[in-house]
Design a protein around this motif. Structure first.
Motif, PDB file in Angstrom:
ATOM      1  N   ASP A  22       0.871  -1.174   0.000  1.00 39.19           N
ATOM      2  CA  ASP A  22       0.000   0.000   0.000  1.00 39.19           C
ATOM      3  C   ASP A  22       0.909   1.226   0.000  1.00 39.19           C
ATOM      4  O   ASP A  22       1.410   1.641   1.042  1.00 39.19           O
ATOM      5  CB  ASP A  22      -0.879  -0.036   1.246  1.00 39.19           C
ATOM      6  N   LEU A  23       1.190   1.783  -1.162  1.00 34.44           N
ATOM      7  CA  LEU A  23       2.065   2.934  -1.325  1.00 34.44           C
ATOM      8  C   LEU A  23       1.221   4.196  -1.354  1.00 34.44           C
ATOM      9  O   LEU A  23       0.284   4.301  -2.148  1.00 34.44           O
ATOM     10  CB  LEU A  23       2.853   2.801  -2.634  1.00 34.44           C
ATOM     11  N   THR A  24       1.536   5.164  -0.477  1.00 31.76           N
ATOM     12  CA  THR A  24       0.724   6.374  -0.398  1.00 31.76           C
ATOM     13  C   THR A  24       1.541   7.567   0.051  1.00 31.76           C
ATOM     14  O   THR A  24       2.508   7.415   0.784  1.00 31.76           O
ATOM     15  CB  THR A  24      -0.466   6.169   0.574  1.00 31.76           C
ATOM     16  N   ASP A  25       1.144   8.729  -0.404  1.00 34.64           N
ATOM     17  CA  ASP A  25       1.731   9.959   0.125  1.00 34.64           C
ATOM     18  C   ASP A  25       0.753  10.652   1.075  1.00 34.64           C
ATOM     19  O   ASP A  25       0.992  11.773   1.515  1.00 34.64           O
ATOM     20  CB  ASP A  25       2.193  10.904  -0.989  1.00 34.64           C
ATOM     21  N   HIS A  26      -0.324   9.972   1.413  1.00 40.36           N
ATOM     22  CA  HIS A  26      -1.299  10.438   2.407  1.00 40.36           C
ATOM     23  C   HIS A  26      -1.617   9.290   3.375  1.00 40.36           C
ATOM     24  O   HIS A  26      -2.735   8.767   3.392  1.00 40.36           O
ATOM     25  CB  HIS A  26      -2.590  10.919   1.733  1.00 40.36           C
ATOM     26  N   PRO A  27      -0.630   8.881   4.184  1.00 36.33           N
ATOM     27  CA  PRO A  27      -0.871   7.735   5.066  1.00 36.33           C
ATOM     28  C   PRO A  27      -1.874   8.065   6.166  1.00 36.33           C
ATOM     29  O   PRO A  27      -1.992   9.214   6.607  1.00 36.33           O
ATOM     30  CB  PRO A  27       0.512   7.463   5.659  1.00 36.33           C
ATOM     31  N   ASP A  28      -2.562   7.056   6.590  1.00 39.05           N
ATOM     32  CA  ASP A  28      -3.430   7.178   7.757  1.00 39.05           C
ATOM     33  C   ASP A  28      -2.518   7.431   8.960  1.00 39.05           C
ATOM     34  O   ASP A  28      -1.522   6.731   9.147  1.00 39.05           O
ATOM     35  CB  ASP A  28      -4.221   5.880   7.931  1.00 39.05           C
ATOM     36  N   ALA A  29      -2.840   8.412   9.767  1.00 38.14           N
ATOM     37  CA  ALA A  29      -1.990   8.779  10.904  1.00 38.14           C
ATOM     38  C   ALA A  29      -1.785   7.606  11.854  1.00 38.14           C
ATOM     39  O   ALA A  29      -0.685   7.420  12.401  1.00 38.14           O
ATOM     40  CB  ALA A  29      -2.586   9.970  11.645  1.00 38.14           C
ATOM     41  N   ASP A  30      -2.808   6.798  12.060  1.00 43.67           N
ATOM     42  CA  ASP A  30      -2.686   5.636  12.945  1.00 43.67           C
ATOM     43  C   ASP A  30      -1.735   4.589  12.361  1.00 43.67           C
ATOM     44  O   ASP A  30      -0.975   3.959  13.094  1.00 43.67           O
ATOM     45  CB  ASP A  30      -4.054   5.013  13.216  1.00 43.67           C
ATOM     46  N   ASP A  31      -1.792   4.389  11.046  1.00 47.16           N
ATOM     47  CA  ASP A  31      -0.891   3.427  10.404  1.00 47.16           C
ATOM     48  C   ASP A  31       0.558   3.887  10.552  1.00 47.16           C
ATOM     49  O   ASP A  31       1.446   3.093  10.885  1.00 47.16           O
ATOM     50  CB  ASP A  31      -1.230   3.275   8.924  1.00 47.16           C
ATOM     51  N   GLU A  32       0.806   5.149  10.310  1.00 50.67           N
ATOM     52  CA  GLU A  32       2.162   5.679  10.429  1.00 50.67           C
ATOM     53  C   GLU A  32       2.649   5.578  11.872  1.00 50.67           C
ATOM     54  O   GLU A  32       3.773   5.145  12.133  1.00 50.67           O
ATOM     55  CB  GLU A  32       2.194   7.133   9.958  1.00 50.67           C
ATOM     56  N   ALA A  33       1.805   5.948  12.824  1.00 45.85           N
ATOM     57  CA  ALA A  33       2.164   5.873  14.247  1.00 45.85           C
ATOM     58  C   ALA A  33       2.453   4.425  14.659  1.00 45.85           C
ATOM     59  O   ALA A  33       3.347   4.177  15.471  1.00 45.85           O
ATOM     60  CB  ALA A  33       1.048   6.459  15.103  1.00 45.85           C
TER      61      ALA A  33
END
Length: 136
Positions: free
Chosen positions: A4-15
């Motif tokens: 799942d490549l994105t430049d708008h990651p879900d904040a929870d996923d990144e955290a």
């Protein structure tokens, strides 16, 4: 499985990824990260310069150093760095690291006793990124 490549990651996923990495790292290193900020203010209390950093694992890691263009060449950057280094020593740090771009302040860090240990070329096609270190 899929990527799942994105430049708008879900904040929870990144955290989640950040916390999993930190959890792994804690098995090998002390958890002693502390923010360190120093500011220069004018007589009205307005910030005319500042430094943001962290101390951890016996290192001072300077993130940002800025002085308003109208107040440069007045010793403020040197004073900010000196204050941060003194506090880092008080916290038990033995080393300092910082990186800067060729259009920023590589000569300042050299003047303050920092030694270059790495360099990236062609940043944005025309600039260099310098990596410096200093024994405190």
């Amino acid at each position: 499985m899929h990527l799942d490549l994105t430049d708008h990651p879900d904040a929870d996923d990144e955290a989640f990824v950040v916390e999993q990495t930190r959890t792994y790292n804690r098995r090998f290193t002390p958890r002693d990260v502390q923010p360190l900020c120093v500011f220069v203010r004018d007589d009205d209390g307005q910030i005319i310069g500042g430094l943001t950093a962290k101390t951890y694992w016996q290192y001072l890691d300077v993130s940002f150093l800025w002085v308003d263009e109208r107040h440069r060449k007045s010793g403020h950057a040197t004073a900010l760095m000196s204050a941060a280094e003194a506090e880092a020593r008080r916290r038990g740090c033995k080393h300092a690291i910082v990186d800067t771009l060729s259009f920023q302040a590589p000569e300042l860090y050299r003047k303050l006793g920092y030694a270059e240990w790495g360099r990236l070329t062609e940043m944005a096609g025309e600039h260099e990124r310098y990596f410096f270190r200093k024994r405190l």
